[in-house]
Design a protein around this motif. Structure first.
Motif, PDB file in Angstrom:
ATOM      1  N   THR A   1      -3.030   4.918  -0.659  1.00 46.36           N
ATOM      2  CA  THR A   1      -3.438   3.544  -0.930  1.00 46.36           C
ATOM      3  C   THR A   1      -4.242   3.404  -2.224  1.00 46.36           C
ATOM      4  OG1 THR A   1      -5.409   3.709   0.480  1.00 46.36           O
ATOM      5  CG2 THR A   1      -3.382   2.922   1.504  1.00 46.36           C
TER       6      THR A   1
ATOM      7  N   HIS B   1      -2.518   1.568  -4.839  1.00 47.46           N
ATOM      8  CA  HIS B   1      -2.588   0.106  -4.771  1.00 47.46           C
ATOM      9  C   HIS B   1      -3.631  -0.406  -5.754  1.00 47.46           C
ATOM     10  CE1 HIS B   1      -3.151  -3.883  -2.796  1.00 47.46           C
ATOM     11  NE2 HIS B   1      -1.946  -3.688  -2.282  1.00 47.46           N
TER      12      HIS B   1
ATOM     13  N   THR C   1      -8.599  -2.067  -1.006  1.00 42.32           N
ATOM     14  CA  THR C   1      -7.326  -2.677  -1.390  1.00 42.32           C
ATOM     15  C   THR C   1      -7.252  -4.141  -1.006  1.00 42.32           C
ATOM     16  OG1 THR C   1      -6.318  -1.881   0.667  1.00 42.32           O
ATOM     17  CG2 THR C   1      -6.056  -0.499  -1.291  1.00 42.32           C
TER      18      THR C   1
ATOM     19  N   ARG D   1       0.809  -1.218   0.000  1.00 44.84           N
ATOM     20  CA  ARG D   1       0.000   0.000   0.000  1.00 44.84           C
ATOM     21  C   ARG D   1       0.845   1.272   0.000  1.00 44.84           C
ATOM     22  NH1 ARG D   1      -2.623  -3.850   3.000  1.00 44.84           N
ATOM     23  NH2 ARG D   1      -4.809  -4.260   2.420  1.00 44.84           N
TER      24      ARG D   1
END
Length: 281
Positions: free
Chosen positions: A244, A247, A204, A105
């Motif tokens: 994040t 990601h 994520t 991340r």
């Protein structure tokens, strides 16, 4: 993406496994991007043990500008980013591998910034430090001070971005946060709960298997097909502060889906109280 990356599993993959990295370790620049939201910087963890030769990158200092109207982690000043990457040994003609201990991340932010600013050969270590150690690979303690690199920020940006003025016109806007933050049931970080109207939620965690490794490309494409990202004309991702969300961009890239990043993300969106907010599914 360049297809000369040593040991690359596929020319278009943003990912590299620990076995493949071990085979080319002497020929790449490795960056340790350990970071946890709300936790201390990862410098102490890096000093305690890191991949051989890996230089530490401080996410807050090197991969973001100070918090403000642009959110909690605005994109860094280009000159400052270039200087930081040179300091940790990044060269324009040498492949780079980034890793963390947060299932990718934080490292995804470094991957995205390097790609965005023109570095052609960047991979994220799939599974991060845990996957490396699981294979019995060596780590070493201490600070790493590499020979300075020559990386130059390119005037032509390789990775698209969207801002608050056009983010809602994207065909599929992906919110990468945990479901309870997306719905507005809880908001532990930002002052307003909820999501950008029209956004769909792909946290994520949906990108990963039980080991913390990215799902195979075909499985990732199925994940994003559920929200229509596989056939959309335009796709963008956001999260709480723009970290994040990268990601999800990595996951979509692995699945063959091009996606933009909204760097300000939720923290930037709610900095203007006139912007609309949605809650629930």
């Amino acid at each position: 993406m360049d297809d000369d990356f040593p040991g690359a599993p596929a020319a278009t993959s943003p990912l590299l496994g620990p076995t493949e990295l071990a085979e080319v370790l002497a020929d790449v620049t490795v960056l340790d991007v350990r970071y946890r939201m709300g936790g201390p910087p990862g410098r102490d963890e890096h000093a305690a043990g890191h991949l051989p030769g890996a230089a530490y990158v401080d996410l807050d200092a090197d991969l973001a500008a100070p918090p403000g109207d642009g959110g909690r982690h605005p994109l860094p000043d280009e000159d400052a980013f270039e200087a930081a990457m040179r300091r940790v040994g990044v060269r324009g003609d040498r492949p780079v591998v980034v890793y963390d201990d947060w299932e990718g991340r934080a490292a995804a932010r470094a991957w995205w910034l390097l790609r965005h600013h023109g570095h052609r050969d960047v991979r994220l270590l799939d599974g991060g430090l845990a996957a490396w150690r699981a294979e019995g690979r060596p780590v070493e303690p201490g600070e790493v001070r590499p020979e300075p690199g020559d990386f130059r920020v390119s005037a032509t940006k390789a990775m698209p971005v969207v801002g608050p003025e056009d983010v809602r016109s994207v065909d599929v806007l992906v919110d990468a946060r945990a479901p309870e933050r997306y719905t507005g049931e809880t908001e532990p970080v930002d002052p307003v709960a909820g999501h950008i109207p029209g956004a769909v939620n792909v946290p994520t965690t949906d990108n990963l298997d039980e080991r913390g490794r990215f799902l195979p490309p075909a499985r990732l494409r199925e994940v994003y097909a559920r929200v229509g990202a596989d056939t959309a004309g335009s796709v963008a991702a956001y999260c709480g502060s723009g970290v994040t969300a990268a990601h999800d961009v990595v996951a979509m890239a692995a699945a063959g889906i091009d996606a933009a990043l909204y760097p300000g993300s939720w923290s930037g969106w709610v900095s203007d109280p006139t912007r609309p907010v949605a809650t629930g599914r």
